[in-house]
Write an enzyme that holds these catalytic residues in place. Structure first.
Site, mmCIF file in Angstrom:
data_model
loop_
_atom_site.group_PDB
_atom_site.id
_atom_site.type_symbol
_atom_site.label_atom_id
_atom_site.label_comp_id
_atom_site.label_asym_id
_atom_site.label_seq_id
_atom_site.Cartn_x
_atom_site.Cartn_y
_atom_site.Cartn_z
ATOM 1 C CG ASP A 52 87.946 31.316 -33.723
ATOM 2 O OD1 ASP A 52 87.054 31.293 -34.591
ATOM 3 O OD2 ASP A 52 89.064 30.792 -33.905
ATOM 4 C CB SER A 53 85.539 27.556 -34.165
ATOM 5 O OG SER A 53 86.648 27.857 -34.982
ATOM 6 C CE1 TYR A 99 82.453 26.239 -32.814
ATOM 7 C CE2 TYR A 99 81.760 28.482 -33.313
ATOM 8 C CZ TYR A 99 82.049 27.504 -32.388
ATOM 9 O OH TYR A 99 81.912 27.783 -31.040
ATOM 10 N N GLY A 100 83.227 25.395 -39.373
ATOM 11 C CA GLY A 100 82.976 25.549 -40.816
ATOM 12 C C GLY A 100 82.396 24.322 -41.484
ATOM 13 C CB CYS A 130 84.620 32.795 -35.577
ATOM 14 S SG CYS A 130 84.224 31.278 -36.453
ATOM 15 C CG ASN A 131 86.039 35.231 -41.435
ATOM 16 O OD1 ASN A 131 85.916 36.197 -42.169
ATOM 17 N ND2 ASN A 131 87.141 35.007 -40.741
ATOM 18 C CB THR A 132 82.519 29.865 -39.588
ATOM 19 O OG1 THR A 132 83.712 29.670 -40.342
ATOM 20 C CG2 THR A 132 81.511 28.811 -39.963
ATOM 21 C CB CYS A 153 89.250 31.090 -42.006
ATOM 22 S SG CYS A 153 89.394 30.018 -40.557
ATOM 23 C CB THR A 154 90.037 34.361 -37.254
ATOM 24 O OG1 THR A 154 89.313 33.272 -36.657
ATOM 25 C CG2 THR A 154 89.073 35.474 -37.585
ATOM 26 C CG HIS A 155 91.696 28.704 -37.194
ATOM 27 N ND1 HIS A 155 90.454 29.124 -36.819
ATOM 28 C CD2 HIS A 155 92.064 27.735 -36.305
ATOM 29 C CE1 HIS A 155 90.067 28.447 -35.744
ATOM 30 N NE2 HIS A 155 91.028 27.593 -35.409
HETATM 31 N N1 DGL Z 1 88.264 30.842 -37.190
HETATM 32 C C1 DGL Z 1 87.060 30.362 -37.822
HETATM 33 C C2 DGL Z 1 86.665 31.291 -38.955
HETATM 34 O O1 DGL Z 1 87.127 32.401 -39.009
HETATM 35 C C3 DGL Z 1 87.283 28.931 -38.216
HETATM 36 C C4 DGL Z 1 86.037 28.220 -38.451
HETATM 37 C C5 DGL Z 1 86.077 26.754 -38.206
HETATM 38 O O2 DGL Z 1 86.181 26.360 -37.059
HETATM 39 O O3 DGL Z 1 85.895 26.026 -39.181
HETATM 40 O O4 DGL Z 1 85.850 30.964 -39.788
#
Ligand code: DGL
Length: 262
Positions: free
Chosen positions: A10-11, A42-43, A73-75, A183-185
């Site tokens: 993930d990011s 990342y987003g 990570c969705n992004t 978003c996984t966060h």
């Molecule tokens: N956990 C990432 C997601 O699911 C966060 C992306 C980010 O870093 O902006 O999109």
């Protein structure tokens, strides 16, 4: 059968919410988790940057002998998984906002999606939304600023509360009955969100679905770890080990955390 680890990236810290779902369904499996916190969020990056970072994470996990890669990570999924699947022989599991169940089950016909800019502007998300939610009103909201606050240990801060109000109050006014966390966060924000949202709003994310899919793919490819040798769970971050540990405090006895430059 394979005792090789499941690779997860993930990011940053958010994908630990996915790791927890995977571990709960597949507790015998070894895992390697890569938290690229140094490059979060990342987003708010370009598609090309997200792709290059996803390639770097994938290659590290492959080099460490992972049998499957979970893009937690969705992004990264919405911007890079097609490329990854085309260019590497490994199986990949991705994560996308759970718009389908929200649209299917909504009674009010209005659903909210909170996700990063990178996810909501991706063509994969646009396609999925058009496919499953065309007869619904979908309120899309960029979660700008949320990931940096989580990455800085400010989950319970006043700034977080203010941002969440700003993002979800208009959705509540518009009568959403589902809020999709894309978003996984964001699963780490559920306690605060519950304080803001009326009880009639159901919060959903894709964590369990990803774990189920990981298990199904490993089963199909005959890659499950079936023996009872103790699994190893290795966590690497290129930023703050203490923060990563604090989100994983219930698992400290079965996991190892280290700083890694990447
Ligand atoms: N956990 C990432 C997601 O699911 C966060 C992306 C980010 O870093 O902006 O999109």
């Amino acid at each position: 059968m394979s005792t090789k680890p499941i690779g997860i990236f993930d990011s940053g810290l958010g994908g630990t919410s996915i790791w927890k779902e995977i571990h709960s369904l597949l507790p015998k499996e070894s895992t390697i988790y890569l938290a690229d916190s140094k490059h979060a969020p990342y987003g708010e990056r370009t598609q090309e940057e997200i792709l290059q970072l996803s390639i770097k994470n994938t290659e590290y996990l492959i080099q460490r002998g992972c049998k499957i890669i979970v893009v937690a990570c969705n992004t990264a999924t919405t911007n890079a998984i097609d490329y990854l699947r085309e260019n590497y022989d490994h199986p990949f599991i991705g994560i996308e906002p759970a718009i389908k169940p929200a649209a299917l089950n909504s009674k009010t016909g209005v659903v909210g999606v909170l996700a990063t800019r990178g996810t909501l502007t991706s063509s994969l998300f646009t396609k999925t939304s058009a496919l499953y939610a065309k007869d619904r009103k979908v309120m899309e909201q960029f979660g700008d600023g949320l990931v940096p606050l989580i990455e800085n240990g400010k989950i319970n801060s006043a700034e977080m509360k203010e941002l969440l109000h700003k993002y979800v109050d208009p959705m509540v006014k518009a009568d959403i009955d589902y809020l999709v966390l894309g978003c996984t966060h964001y699963p780490y924000l559920v306690p605060q969100l519950k304080k803001i949202l009326p009880e009639s709003v159901t919060i959903i994310d894709s964590g369990y679905a990803v774990a189920k899919q990981t298990k199904a793919v490993l089963e199909k490819l005959d890659l499950l770890k079936l023996n009872d040798t103790p699994p190893k769970n290795l966590f690497y971050t290129n930023k703050d080990v203490t923060l990563l540990k604090s989100l994983m405090k219930d698992y400290e006895d079965i996991a190892n955390f280290s700083f890694l430059e990447f």
